[in-house]
Design a protein around this motif. Structure first.
Motif, PDB file in Angstrom:
ATOM      1  N   ARG A   1       0.831  -1.201   0.000  1.00 36.62           N
ATOM      2  CA  ARG A   1       0.000   0.000   0.000  1.00 36.62           C
ATOM      3  C   ARG A   1       0.870   1.256   0.000  1.00 36.62           C
TER       4      ARG A   1
ATOM      5  N   THR B   1      -4.470   3.018  -1.973  1.00 36.06           N
ATOM      6  CA  THR B   1      -5.347   2.168  -1.163  1.00 36.06           C
ATOM      7  C   THR B   1      -6.426   1.442  -1.986  1.00 36.06           C
ATOM      8  N   GLY B   2      -7.084   2.169  -2.869  1.00 31.78           N
ATOM      9  CA  GLY B   2      -8.165   1.565  -3.659  1.00 31.78           C
ATOM     10  C   GLY B   2      -7.694   0.373  -4.487  1.00 31.78           C
ATOM     11  N   PRO B   3      -6.704   0.579  -5.343  1.00 30.86           N
ATOM     12  CA  PRO B   3      -6.193  -0.559  -6.127  1.00 30.86           C
ATOM     13  C   PRO B   3      -5.596  -1.667  -5.256  1.00 30.86           C
ATOM     14  N   TRP B   4      -4.989  -1.304  -4.139  1.00 34.24           N
ATOM     15  CA  TRP B   4      -4.402  -2.300  -3.212  1.00 34.24           C
ATOM     16  C   TRP B   4      -5.507  -3.232  -2.698  1.00 34.24           C
ATOM     17  N   LEU B   5      -6.586  -2.633  -2.245  1.00 33.21           N
ATOM     18  CA  LEU B   5      -7.707  -3.439  -1.754  1.00 33.21           C
ATOM     19  C   LEU B   5      -8.343  -4.221  -2.890  1.00 33.21           C
ATOM     20  N   ASP B   6      -8.461  -3.574  -4.041  1.00 33.64           N
ATOM     21  CA  ASP B   6      -9.112  -4.223  -5.173  1.00 33.64           C
ATOM     22  C   ASP B   6      -8.331  -5.450  -5.643  1.00 33.64           C
TER      23      ASP B   6
ATOM     24  N   PRO C   1      -8.709   0.648 -10.487  1.00 32.89           N
ATOM     25  CA  PRO C   1      -9.232  -0.491  -9.713  1.00 32.89           C
ATOM     26  C   PRO C   1      -9.697  -0.063  -8.320  1.00 32.89           C
ATOM     27  N   GLY C   2     -10.695  -0.744  -7.808  1.00 30.23           N
ATOM     28  CA  GLY C   2     -11.224  -0.432  -6.477  1.00 30.23           C
ATOM     29  C   GLY C   2     -12.391   0.528  -6.578  1.00 30.23           C
TER      30      GLY C   2
ATOM     31  N   VAL D   1     -15.145   0.146  -0.880  1.00 28.97           N
ATOM     32  CA  VAL D   1     -14.074  -0.720  -0.373  1.00 28.97           C
ATOM     33  C   VAL D   1     -13.050   0.136   0.389  1.00 28.97           C
ATOM     34  N   VAL D   2     -12.721   1.296  -0.176  1.00 32.93           N
ATOM     35  CA  VAL D   2     -11.768   2.182   0.494  1.00 32.93           C
ATOM     36  C   VAL D   2     -12.349   2.636   1.834  1.00 32.93           C
TER      37      VAL D   2
ATOM     38  N   GLN E   1     -11.613   7.564  -4.327  1.00 36.13           N
ATOM     39  CA  GLN E   1     -12.362   7.093  -5.508  1.00 36.13           C
ATOM     40  C   GLN E   1     -13.815   7.567  -5.451  1.00 36.13           C
TER      41      GLN E   1
END
Lengths: 533, 323
Positions: free
Chosen positions: A380, A411-416, B31-32, B36-37, B286
């Motif tokens: 992250r 954070t967003g892509p990490w979680l995704d 992504p994401g 989720v965030v 996001q």
């Protein structure tokens, strides 16, 4: 854990700690406005029941009461829970299935309306049994609760489906604000945008993304409290700003944590105008190999991954630059349910002899035909401590011939990526509020049970042990089951806990009464803080 | 002139629609998502049911085309909806941040104009003298120094100097107060960021003023004016500087527009709750609706600034016609 004044590096620290404790024994002074910072851009909604970020608790906890809480005068204890709105901590009846709480009389919401058991029951029902369309972030912490009722204005009864040691700590959830039943009946979403509590402070002003202000609630039910006339909480996401602001006394402190370098800088520059409280932190990083990706479906590869890491030496070195310190496995190190050092050193990933450990790692990799394994560590994009820990891990793995590239993403892509299973090995976060080990380790359960476990492994034995532990009310037996559960996770190398975080809270010396806890979510209502000015 | 303005304003609509479509698609390629965030970023355990509920609440479980049409329909009615992160109306989120960003942008522009135009002109007039060299070094320094770095350094200098002089470090306030409530506190918060941003802004404008002045000073009409015996001051003020300002005005317009949403790092360094910080926050969280609205705001500011620049052209150079 403890209170350390002035220089934390100094051997005088312990002696000075007694000085600090003595100072705290002084009679609290009334008055003054505390200015503190919230290290965030601002919370999402204002509803503690639905949010998970500390930004919400740090901004809104002073306005609310809760049913029970971690003892504000002894918050470092993992087992000391006290009444807030109730009169006396209840003894369970009906073989541990019924808890009856007597609620204080004469408590008022800030609009002057009376707070009764009906408000407590309505708030808890919103958390435990939310109506369709109402979000409750911690609903699954209360699987043991069957019904919550208020038979009269002063009594709240929790009936459980099964007796468990996890119930009382779960009930001390700092987000479990008591709301007005009348407001909830009118609109279940009312508290997302409004504040109306019965806590030590009343809302004065909220500037979105900027600050939140409160003034003393003259009708507060804890005698003499709060001591402050009011508070100003300023959102300040940048660490350098927060350090400078404490230095220039624009703010007295922030309640989350600053890294060791900031602590040392402040101590050096401010001398006796600053003091520091430190504690082990109920947060840590977890190395999660994706069992669905080859070669991490092979237990030997996963074991080799964990055997390569020198946690004992690493934690010591990292603690000088990052907010980590204590070596531990899945249970918070300060808890009586945690493994002792001797127990820990028996487990994979914690062996005391690192040479032996790494030799075994190399042997396992060779046996699995993976001596030249290279992979990507998903991490992250947060400095403290993720990137520090990630970089250290890459180096540790290189010592057994593994070639690891660190992929750092927001954070967003990490979680995704973790949720979609599109990664090989990830560095995750594990951060809980009240130390409630049996509930907290539920996050290690296989994906089929805990959907947010990104290891994507199946393990029926783990589920069985956990279910027995969850329903065990004898502490010694629960501890034995915890060891089985922990040993299973480590033997199968499902996931590895690395370096528990370490909380460092420097504050201006005039701030008195507040005591650090193992969680930045706890003890945030500011009722016991006073200013020695 | 009136027709020109109407034409330019009408051209804003396809520009905004194009930008809207682009940002809508780009945001969803990351992504994401916000739910989720919102629930997962703290590292605690959370219930996946809460994520599903959050998706439903925010309408993210609907087909992407429906979401886009909904967004466009809202946009056409100037209804940008609510922030997916905070649940507050997007307009109030932006409105809360706009004053400080606008204030810094205006102050920085005033500083830039006050420095750039006289120094740029003097530098051109005194070409290749020591004055010119000093001004050029000052300008190159400003261009080469990132504003955020200057901000950090200036803050540390202020802390250290006040500590040495008064025994206690001082820094600007970290909480915004509107200028009409407390002008001194407001200006003490805004001054340092305005100066650090204004310096770079001034440096760029100064270079432009200097080169434009040098070019104009070679023009035939300047030579004619000199031949007619006009005094130098009149030649520079009335004939040279006014014409040289055309490219400078363009630059100032673009820079001003940039400052409204572009002070991302400076706002963080000085803890200014401005539009730039909000932009970063919206992208990190996001928050699609807020990001879309902010992009629209930025596009609008650029379009309006460009329009004002075009109109200023006519005043500066009457030969320019808008037919």
């Amino acid at each position: 854990m403890g209170i350390v004044r002035a220089s934390v590096k100094s051997a005088l620290g312990v002696a000075l700690a007694f000085g600090a404790t003595t100072a705290m024994a002084e009679a609290p002074k009334r008055g003054g406005v505390l200015t503190y910072m919230i290290p965030a851009d601002g919370g999402p909604s204002l509803d503690g029941h639905r949010e998970t970020t500390y930004a919400v608790v740090h901004a809104t906890a002073p306005f609310y009461s809760v049913l029970i809480r971690v003892n504000p005068d002894n918050p470092s204890s993992t087992t000391d829970f006290r009444c807030d709105l109730c009169i006396e901590m209840p003894k369970p009846t009906d073989n541990g299935l019924t808890y009856t709480f007597k609620i204080r009389k004469g408590v008022k919401f800030h609009d002057g309306s009376a707070l009764t058991a009906a408000d407590v029951a309505a708030s808890w029902n919103k958390i435990v049994h939310p109506k369709p369309g109402v979000a409750s972030a911690r609903e699954n912490n209360f699987v043991m609760v069957d019904t919550i009722t208020a038979p009269d204005d002063e009594t709240v009864v929790f009936k459980l489906k099964f007796a468990t040691l996890t119930f009382l700590p779960a009930l001390a959830d700092p987000y479990a604000y008591i709301y007005s039943k009348k407001k909830l009946d009118q609109d279940m979403h009312w508290y997302e945008k409004n504040i109306l509590g019965s806590g030590p402070f009343k809302l004065v002003d909220y500037q979105i993304g900027q600050s939140i202000k409160g003034e003393r609630n003259p009708d507060y039910y804890h005698p003499g409290q709060p001591y402050l006339d009011g508070f100003v909480a300023i959102f300040a996401p940048k660490q350098a700003v927060r350090t400078d602001a404490i230095r220039a006394d624009r703010a007295a402190l922030e309640f989350r944590s600053l890294p060791p370098s900031a602590r040392d800088q402040l101590v050096k520059e401010l001398g006796d105008k600053i003091k520091v409280q430190e504690s082990d932190w109920n947060c840590g990083n977890v190395v999660t190999p994706n069992h669905q990706k080859k070669p991490f479906d092979d237990v030997r590869v996963r074991q080799a991954l964990f055997l390569a890491i020198d946690q004992w030496k690493g934690a010591q070195a990292l603690s000088k630059i990052a907010i980590v310190k204590t070596v531990g496995s899945i249970v918070f190190p300060g808890s009586p349910l945690a493994a002792t050092k001797e127990e820990l050193q028996q487990m994979i990933g914690y062996w005391p002899d690192i040479e032996k450990s790494r030799a075994e790692a190399r042997r396992l990799l060779k046996e699995a035909g993976q001596e030249n394994l290279s992979f990507e560590l998903l991490n992250r994009n947060v400095d403290q401590p993720y990137k520090y820990v990630g970089t250290w891990l890459v180096d540790e793995w290189s010592k057994v011939g593994l070639k690891v590239a660190q992929k750092v993403v927001p954070t967003g892509p990490w979680l995704d990526e973790m949720r979609s299973g599109d990664f090989t090995v990830a560095l995750e976060a594990n951060c809980q509020n009240v130390v409630n080990p049996i509930a907290d380790v539920g996050r290690w359960l296989p994906h089929e049970v805990y959907r947010e476990n990104y290891g994507y492994f199946a393990d029926a034995e783990m589920i069985d042990i956990y279910n027995r532990m969850l329903k065990e009310t004898d502490f010694a037996k629960a501890r034995a089951l915890m060891r089985q559960y922990e040993t299973r996770i480590n033997a199968e190398a499902h996931q590895l806990m690395v370096t528990w975080w370490y909380r460092i809270v420097p504050m201006r010396s005039y701030v008195q009464g507040w005591k650090i806890s193992p969680s930045h979510y706890l003890n945030q209502d500011l009722a016991n803080i006073w200013l020695d000015q | 002139m009136g027709r020109y303005v109407i034409k330019r304003v009408l051209l804003v609509i396809p520009t905004l629609l194009g930008a809207a479509a682009l940002v809508f698609v780009l945001m969803r390629l990351i992504p994401g998502d916000v739910c989720v965030v919102r629930l997962g970023s703290s590292g605690g355990t959370f219930d996946p049911k809460a994520v599903a509920l959050c998706h439903a609440e925010l309408g993210m479980d609907r087909p992407i085309l429906v979401q886009f049409l909904d967004f466009v329909w809202g946009f056409l009615r100037l209804d940008f909806g609510t922030s997916m992160w905070s649940g507050a109306p997007v307009t109030s989120e932006i409105w809360a941040r706009l004053p400080i960003s606008l204030e810094i942008a205006i102050l920085a522009t005033v500083i830039a104009i006050a420095i750039a135009i006289p120094l740029g002109a003097i530098s051109a007039i005194k070409q290749n003298t020591w004055i010119d060299f000093v001004v050029r070094v000052f300008a190159v320094g400003g261009i080469a120094t990132p504003s955020f770095w200057l901000g950090i350094v200036s803050l540390l200098v202020v802390l250290d100097v006040t500590s040495a002089l008064f025994g206690a470090p001082w820094m600007p306030p970290i909480e915004y107060v509107p200028i009409w409530q407390d002008p001194i506190r407001n200006l003490s918060m805004a001054a340092l960021p305005a100066v650090t941003v204004g310096y770079r802004y001034a440096a760029v404008s100064m270079r432009m003023t200097r080169s434009a002045m040098l070019e104009v000073m070679q023009e035939d009409y300047i030579r004619t004016a000199r031949a007619k015996g006009l005094i130098n001051k009149l030649i520079i003020n009335r004939h040279a500087l006014k014409n040289a300002l055309l490219p400078v005005v363009t630059l100032i317009g673009i820079e001003f527009a940039f400052l409204i949403g572009g002070l991302v790092v400076t706002e963080q360094v000085f803890n200014l709750n401005g539009v730039g910080r909000l932009f970063v926050q919206a992208v990190q969280n996001q928050d699609y609706t807020l990001t879309q609205a902010l992009v629209m705001l930025t596009v609008m500011v650029f379009v309006i600034c460009n329009l004002i620049v075009d109109l200023l052209y006519a005043w500066l150079d009457p030969r320019i016609r808008f037919s």
